[in-house]
Design an enzyme around this catalytic site. Structure first.
Site, mmCIF file in Angstrom:
data_model
loop_
_atom_site.group_PDB
_atom_site.id
_atom_site.type_symbol
_atom_site.label_atom_id
_atom_site.label_comp_id
_atom_site.label_asym_id
_atom_site.label_seq_id
_atom_site.Cartn_x
_atom_site.Cartn_y
_atom_site.Cartn_z
ATOM 1 N N GLU A 134 -70.470 -6.689 -40.116
ATOM 2 C CA GLU A 134 -70.719 -5.300 -39.731
ATOM 3 C C GLU A 134 -70.544 -5.143 -38.229
ATOM 4 O OE1 GLU A 134 -74.122 -3.283 -41.660
ATOM 5 O OE2 GLU A 134 -74.651 -2.532 -39.687
ATOM 6 N N ASP A 167 -71.424 -2.239 -35.399
ATOM 7 C CA ASP A 167 -72.210 -0.993 -35.307
ATOM 8 C C ASP A 167 -72.185 -0.319 -33.956
ATOM 9 O OD1 ASP A 167 -73.573 -1.161 -37.784
ATOM 10 O OD2 ASP A 167 -74.950 -2.635 -36.941
ATOM 11 N N GLU A 203 -74.657 2.710 -32.700
ATOM 12 C CA GLU A 203 -75.749 3.601 -33.085
ATOM 13 C C GLU A 203 -76.155 4.403 -31.855
ATOM 14 O OE1 GLU A 203 -78.309 1.734 -36.659
ATOM 15 O OE2 GLU A 203 -78.398 0.594 -34.795
#
Ligand SMILES: *[C@@H]1O[C@H](CO)[C@@H](O)[C@H](O)[C@H]1NC(C)=O
Length: 293
Positions: free
Chosen positions: A109, A111, A113
């Site tokens: 993953e 990311d 954010e």
């Protein structure tokens, strides 16, 4: 007369050539419509298409947040989009943009954010990298502009050499392929592209101290210029290992001198948290931090 004929013939060719360019989306960068590459995965009612489907509005209210995902998964490539984050009092809201293998056991993953904040306080961008099931590699950067005032470009470039997270072409995070030193690198599993807007006021803003103010709801974020260039899976099996993919080219195998300089500028002036230097969490420095991130 002859010249004229030749001239029109030439422009016909140019025209044909332009048409071919316009219809070769896998080769040429193309801001696509939302539905071309994506679908809503959480709360249809909270994602509105605007500008003929070339942009979308994400809505968070007390009933629900929302999310969307790419229809395909990709093995290497670059995904970028322009995002305008929730303005004003966005404390407790989180807007995420990430790639994920969607596999529980051995998750890969990448990311982004975006953690909201009280009016006038800086937005924080948290990045994380999961490789072969292990994450816990958070870094945080406070943005040097107001990301809710206008659209800015956020991109994830992923090739055999490294993963680069960029904001308006400024690298804010690099995760290198250090497989030669025995470190995990995401390269076996294709990843989908995802985005969500939701409430996370138990942790997002000042560690959960600042709660979401529902009187300010609904909260809106905007996305446009969706651009995925990569090897779709399932697709041509040879694509991901083709060295002539532009994202594998020599210019993308390491940061350029200019990029390296802006990356240092971000780390020196805007980084507020780095797991690599968090001694209370990692008494022993994680190996990828020693190897060079
Ligand atoms: C929010 O603002 C506070 C105060 O300026 C700051 O310490 C914090 O890093 C900002 N971001 C988050 C996500 O709390």
């Amino acid at each position: 007369m002859a010249a004229l004929t030749f001239q029109s013939l030439k422009s016909a060719h140019v025209w044909l050539f332009l048409c071919v360019l316009a219809f070769s989306p896998s080769v040429w960068g193309r801001p696509a419509t939302f539905l071309q590459d994506f679908q809503v995965t959480w709360s249809d009612a909270h994602i509105k298409q605007i500008d003929g489907g070339r942009a979308i509005q994400l809505i968070l209210d007390q009933n629900s947040g929302c999310g969307f995902a790419s229809k395909s998964k990709y093995l290497f490539g670059r995904v970028s989009m322009k995002i305008k984050l929730v303005p004003g009092d966005s404390a407790g809201t989180v807007t995420a943009f990430y790639m994920n293998s969607d596999t529980d056991a051995v998750r890969d993953e990448l990311d982004f954010e975006f953690l909201g904040n009280r009016t006038g306080q800086p937005y924080t961008v948290q990045t994380n990298v999961y490789a072969h099931g292990k994450g816990d590699r958070e870094q945080r950067v406070n943005l040097w502009f107001d990301p809710a005032a206008d659209f800015h470009t956020y991109s994830i470039m992923w090739n055999h050499h490294h993963v680069v997270f960029s904001v308006d072409d400024v690298p804010i995070r690099v995760y290198k392929n250090n497989e030669a030193k025995g470190l995990p690198y995401p390269k076996f599993q294709p990843m989908g592209v995802f985005s969500t807007l939701w409430e996370a006021d138990d942790w997002a803003t000042r560690g959960g101290l600042e709660k979401i103010d529902w009187r300010k709801a609904p909260f809106y974020a905007y996305y446009k210029d969706f651009d995925i260039e990569g090897c779709a899976v399932p697709g041509s099996g040879a694509c991901a290992s083709n060295p002539s993919n532009w994202w594998e080219g020599s210019a993308y195998q390491q940061l350029s001198a200019v990029e390296a300089r802006s990356y240092r500028w971000v780390r020196t002036n805007h980084m507020i948290y780095d797991y690599c230097t968090d001694k209370s969490r990692y008494p022993v420095t994680p190996p990828e931090c020693v190897a060079g991130i």
